[in-house]
Design a protein around this motif. Structure first.
Motif, PDB file in Angstrom:
ATOM      1  N   GLU A  64     -21.213 -22.672  32.943  1.00 28.68           N
ATOM      2  CA  GLU A  64     -20.811 -21.657  31.965  1.00 28.68           C
ATOM      3  C   GLU A  64     -20.411 -20.335  32.594  1.00 28.68           C
ATOM      4  N   ASN A 107     -13.162 -20.842  31.984  1.00 31.49           N
ATOM      5  CA  ASN A 107     -14.496 -20.487  31.508  1.00 31.49           C
ATOM      6  C   ASN A 107     -15.135 -19.545  32.523  1.00 31.49           C
ATOM      7  N   SER A 127     -11.869 -18.900  27.536  1.00 32.19           N
ATOM      8  CA  SER A 127     -12.976 -18.684  26.609  1.00 32.19           C
ATOM      9  C   SER A 127     -13.218 -17.183  26.484  1.00 32.19           C
ATOM     10  N   THR A 128     -13.951 -16.811  25.466  1.00 31.65           N
ATOM     11  CA  THR A 128     -14.206 -15.392  25.224  1.00 31.65           C
ATOM     12  C   THR A 128     -15.037 -14.770  26.342  1.00 31.65           C
ATOM     13  N   SER A 172     -11.121 -11.267  28.679  1.00 30.14           N
ATOM     14  CA  SER A 172     -10.185 -12.230  28.097  1.00 30.14           C
ATOM     15  C   SER A 172      -9.301 -11.588  27.037  1.00 30.14           C
ATOM     16  N   ALA A 186     -13.607 -19.699  21.523  1.00 33.67           N
ATOM     17  CA  ALA A 186     -15.036 -19.702  21.809  1.00 33.67           C
ATOM     18  C   ALA A 186     -15.339 -20.679  22.942  1.00 33.67           C
ATOM     19  N   PRO A 187     -16.371 -20.416  23.735  1.00 39.71           N
ATOM     20  CA  PRO A 187     -16.672 -21.295  24.872  1.00 39.71           C
ATOM     21  C   PRO A 187     -16.789 -22.764  24.496  1.00 39.71           C
ATOM     22  N   GLU A 188     -17.419 -23.055  23.359  1.00 39.77           N
ATOM     23  CA  GLU A 188     -17.603 -24.454  22.973  1.00 39.77           C
ATOM     24  C   GLU A 188     -16.296 -25.117  22.527  1.00 39.77           C
ATOM     25  N   LEU A 190     -13.368 -24.516  24.121  1.00 41.78           N
ATOM     26  CA  LEU A 190     -12.394 -24.433  25.208  1.00 41.78           C
ATOM     27  C   LEU A 190     -11.874 -25.805  25.632  1.00 41.78           C
TER      28      LEU A 190
END
Length: 262
Positions: A64, A107, A127-128, A172, A186-188, A190
């Motif tokens: 992450e 990421n 990702s953010t 970002s 959002a990371p999830e 990506l």
């Protein structure tokens, strides 16, 4: 289906349908790249170019915290002379040789050679929590994997100067506003979004997709009149393929095309 063995568990390759997911897998070191990892990426590029079943590629980093933070600085003293360092094969060189479209799923940190790696890809989504920097100046050198030219083509001269002359990171949101990335999610979301884009590209006639990539590179490297003329030549080549015949037939018959890279 052909498979690819990277020769190191720090680069992983998974093929799902016509999409290859390449992961820089050294999260404990923020996905910094060793010479062995660089060699694995070079071997992957050579394999992927000849693998008909691979039509698009997603490149990301494990964990992450980081996409990639460039070369492992501790390995740089292994070069006997600056000339040896200058003449090394670089992972960005290998990725530039990929003929298949590549999407960077960024990421976390994309720093130094990691930013160059992202810039080498055709499409970038972040990702953010992503951040971007060209920090080499803080250590007494500059990027050597295309940093300045690729940034300037992406974000303009002033923004490139800001990044390369200060070495400070941008987030970002700023990367999106400057055009460094195409989307921020959002990371999830990506990897699902990267795969969605890759699957869309992989569904297109593959010769046309590869030609579009080559044409884009030419657009940045040729004067306008020559770029337009080159595009016309490429259009003629793609129009003569079996996939173009299939595309026209599928359109007329109102059905999905079945493309064979021929």
């Amino acid at each position: 289906m052909n498979t690819f063995a990277p020769g190191t568990d720090q680069i992983t390759v998974q093929v799902d349908g016509a999409v290859a997911l390449v992961t820089i897998n050294r999260p404990e070191k923020l996905n910094s790249v060793t010479p062995a990892m660089s060699a694995a990426l070079e071997a992957f590029a050579a394999w992927a170019n000849e693998a008909d079943e691979v039509r698009a590629i997603v490149l990301t980093g494990a964990g992450e915290r980081a996409f990639c933070t460039g070369s492992d600085i501790r390995t740089l003293d292994s070069y006997a002379t600056p000339w040896d360092f200058r003449n090394r094969r670089d992972y960005c060189d290998a990725l530039r040789e990929l003929r298949k479209p590549v999407i960077a799923a960024i990421n976390g940190y994309a720093l130094g050679g990691g930013l160059e790696t992202a810039l080498t890809c055709d499409i970038r989504i972040a990702s953010t929590n992503a951040s971007f920097a060209a920090p080499e100046i803080k250590l007494g050198w500059i990027g050597g994997g295309g940093m300045t030219a690729l940034l300037a083509n992406s974000i303009g001269a002033s923004n490139t100067a800001l990044m390369t002359m200060t070495g400070e990171p941008i987030d970002s949101a700023r990367a999106l506003s400057w055009g460094l990335v195409s989307e921020v999610v959002a990371p999830e979301a990506l990897l699902p979004r990267a795969f969605e884009l890759a699957a869309t590209i992989a569904s297109r006639p593959p010769i046309a997709a590869e030609t579009a990539k080559a044409n884009l590179a030419a657009a940045f490297n040729l004067p306008l009149a020559q770029a337009v003329a080159y595009e016309r030549e490429l259009q003629g080549i793609t129009f003569a393929t079996a996939d173009a015949d299939e595309g026209r037939a599928a359109f007329a018959e109102k059905r999905p095309g079945i493309f064979t890279r021929r």
